[in-house]
Design a protein around this motif. Structure first.
Motif, PDB file in Angstrom:
ATOM      1  N   THR A   1       0.801  -1.227   0.000  1.00  0.00           N
ATOM      2  CA  THR A   1       0.000   0.000   0.000  1.00  0.00           C
ATOM      3  C   THR A   1       0.831   1.273   0.000  1.00  0.00           C
ATOM      4  O   THR A   1       0.315   2.341  -0.304  1.00  0.00           O
ATOM      5  CB  THR A   1      -0.935   0.033   1.220  1.00  0.00           C
TER       6      THR A   1
ATOM      7  N   ASN B   1       0.091  -1.754  -8.063  1.00  0.00           N
ATOM      8  CA  ASN B   1      -0.657  -0.860  -8.942  1.00  0.00           C
ATOM      9  C   ASN B   1      -2.137  -1.217  -8.990  1.00  0.00           C
ATOM     10  O   ASN B   1      -3.000  -0.334  -9.092  1.00  0.00           O
ATOM     11  CB  ASN B   1      -0.066  -0.899 -10.350  1.00  0.00           C
TER      12      ASN B   1
ATOM     13  N   ARG C   1      -3.723   0.082  -5.765  1.00  0.00           N
ATOM     14  CA  ARG C   1      -3.845   1.538  -5.877  1.00  0.00           C
ATOM     15  C   ARG C   1      -4.996   1.919  -6.805  1.00  0.00           C
ATOM     16  O   ARG C   1      -5.816   2.790  -6.480  1.00  0.00           O
ATOM     17  CB  ARG C   1      -2.533   2.116  -6.389  1.00  0.00           C
ATOM     18  N   ALA C   2      -5.090   1.258  -7.961  1.00  0.00           N
ATOM     19  CA  ALA C   2      -6.129   1.593  -8.931  1.00  0.00           C
ATOM     20  C   ALA C   2      -7.521   1.305  -8.394  1.00  0.00           C
ATOM     21  O   ALA C   2      -8.460   2.080  -8.619  1.00  0.00           O
ATOM     22  CB  ALA C   2      -5.891   0.814 -10.228  1.00  0.00           C
TER      23      ALA C   2
ATOM     24  N   ARG D   1      -8.519   1.322  -5.251  1.00  0.00           N
ATOM     25  CA  ARG D   1      -8.876   2.322  -4.239  1.00  0.00           C
ATOM     26  C   ARG D   1      -9.228   3.657  -4.885  1.00  0.00           C
ATOM     27  O   ARG D   1     -10.201   4.320  -4.468  1.00  0.00           O
ATOM     28  CB  ARG D   1      -7.720   2.492  -3.257  1.00  0.00           C
ATOM     29  N   ILE D   2      -8.453   4.063  -5.865  1.00  0.00           N
ATOM     30  CA  ILE D   2      -8.748   5.317  -6.546  1.00  0.00           C
ATOM     31  C   ILE D   2     -10.094   5.242  -7.247  1.00  0.00           C
ATOM     32  O   ILE D   2     -10.888   6.197  -7.208  1.00  0.00           O
ATOM     33  CB  ILE D   2      -7.622   5.652  -7.552  1.00  0.00           C
TER      34      ILE D   2
ATOM     35  N   THR E   1      -7.132  12.270  -9.318  1.00  0.00           N
ATOM     36  CA  THR E   1      -6.384  11.009  -9.258  1.00  0.00           C
ATOM     37  C   THR E   1      -5.160  11.144  -8.357  1.00  0.00           C
ATOM     38  O   THR E   1      -4.864  10.253  -7.561  1.00  0.00           O
ATOM     39  CB  THR E   1      -5.964  10.567 -10.667  1.00  0.00           C
TER      40      THR E   1
ATOM     41  N   SER F   1      -4.776   9.153  -4.896  1.00  0.00           N
ATOM     42  CA  SER F   1      -3.613   8.282  -4.725  1.00  0.00           C
ATOM     43  C   SER F   1      -2.893   8.580  -3.417  1.00  0.00           C
ATOM     44  O   SER F   1      -2.524   7.662  -2.664  1.00  0.00           O
ATOM     45  CB  SER F   1      -2.660   8.453  -5.907  1.00  0.00           C
TER      46      SER F   1
ATOM     47  N   SER G   1      -5.122   7.444  -0.478  1.00  0.00           N
ATOM     48  CA  SER G   1      -5.166   5.989  -0.316  1.00  0.00           C
ATOM     49  C   SER G   1      -3.864   5.450   0.258  1.00  0.00           C
ATOM     50  O   SER G   1      -3.869   4.421   0.946  1.00  0.00           O
ATOM     51  CB  SER G   1      -5.462   5.319  -1.656  1.00  0.00           C
ATOM     52  N   GLU G   2      -2.752   6.143  -0.006  1.00  0.00           N
ATOM     53  CA  GLU G   2      -1.479   5.713   0.555  1.00  0.00           C
ATOM     54  C   GLU G   2      -1.378   6.052   2.037  1.00  0.00           C
ATOM     55  O   GLU G   2      -0.918   5.251   2.841  1.00  0.00           O
ATOM     56  CB  GLU G   2      -0.328   6.366  -0.211  1.00  0.00           C
TER      57      GLU G   2
END
Length: 248
Positions: free
Chosen positions: A15, A42, A45-46, A48-49, A69, A73, A76-77
């Motif tokens: 993450t 990736n 990440r995608a 969650r976005i 975006t 990003s 989410s991190e």
């Protein structure tokens, strides 16, 4: 064998884009494992976005695809989901935006995020009986004023210094004189409702949450709300179906 410490390290690396790849946990060569791990990272990440994009369409429209975006990003991190149920993700986005220095000049963005989160909460809120007065006679009106009343579980009242309903509904370019707006979010049946409301109705709704009955709220608001205005506000709330009987 994989222990709890290894699992925690793997989760952090999955993450956190700045975390090193835990190649020592893989069964492949470091380079091959790093490539596979990058794909998994990736994907996480995608997903969650995309969950944030689906949940905050007005914010996406106001910020634009590229900026949103990047913001999603980073969010989410720093604040990964606490649940595998992604419709529960995003509760803290408004607070994150408030503390995000690049958006300090656009404080209304946090309010828009709150409104969109309120709409999601309204959709998933529990069902509850609605306040349905039996008639308009004196006895029935007296019962209505004295009965314990609360907000329906789906209700959120947003008090904003910005034209919040217009921002959500049409975008910043159509806000005209930039007036402050109160917005009510609730659910009627399966339909999520979002409505700008006037100050007296918002004051009554807020006071009702404190006093627990329409009669007590009327007493509290008497110094700055006449009977006609009070009755009009009550009629609006009953028509919108935002009140529920409360436990005595």
């Amino acid at each position: 064998s994989v222990n709890a410490e290894d699992e925690a390290q793997f989760a952090r690396a999955l993450t956190g884009l700045q975390e090193p790849v835990p190649w020592q946990l893989g069964a492949h060569s470091p380079s091959e494992f790093a490539e596979r791990f990058s794909l998994a990272r990736n994907t996480v990440r995608a997903v969650r976005i995309e969950a944030l994009r689906q949940g905050f369409p007005a914010l996406l429209r106001l910020l634009g695809e590229e900026y949103f975006t990047a913001l999603a990003s980073l969010f989410s991190e720093r604040q990964p989901p606490c649940s595998a149920v992604l419709h529960e993700y995003g509760a803290d986005l408004a607070a994150f935006i408030e503390q995000f220095p690049p958006l300090a000049g656009w404080p209304f963005m946090a309010d828009v995020a709150r409104l969109e989160w309120a709409r999601r909460c309204a959709f998933h809120a529990a069902d509850a009986p609605l306040l349905q007065p039996g008639g308009v006679g004196v006895y029935e009106l007296d019962q209505l004023l004295q009965a314990p009343v609360c907000w329906h579980p789906s209700v959120t009242l947003l008090r904003s210094a910005h034209p919040l309903w217009q921002l959500w509904h049409a975008g910043a370019d159509n806000c005209g004189t930039w007036p402050a707006e109160n917005v009510l979010v609730w659910r009627q049946g399966l339909h999520v409702m979002t409505q700008a409301i006037d100050v007296p109705t918002a004051e009554l709704l807020a006071q009702l949450q404190l006093d627990g009955s329409l009669g007590k709220a009327a007493e509290s608001l008497q110094p700055h709300m006449d009977v006609d205005a009070f009755c009009a506000c009550v009629a609006t709330l009953l028509q919108w179906q935002v009140l529920s009987p409360a436990e005595p």
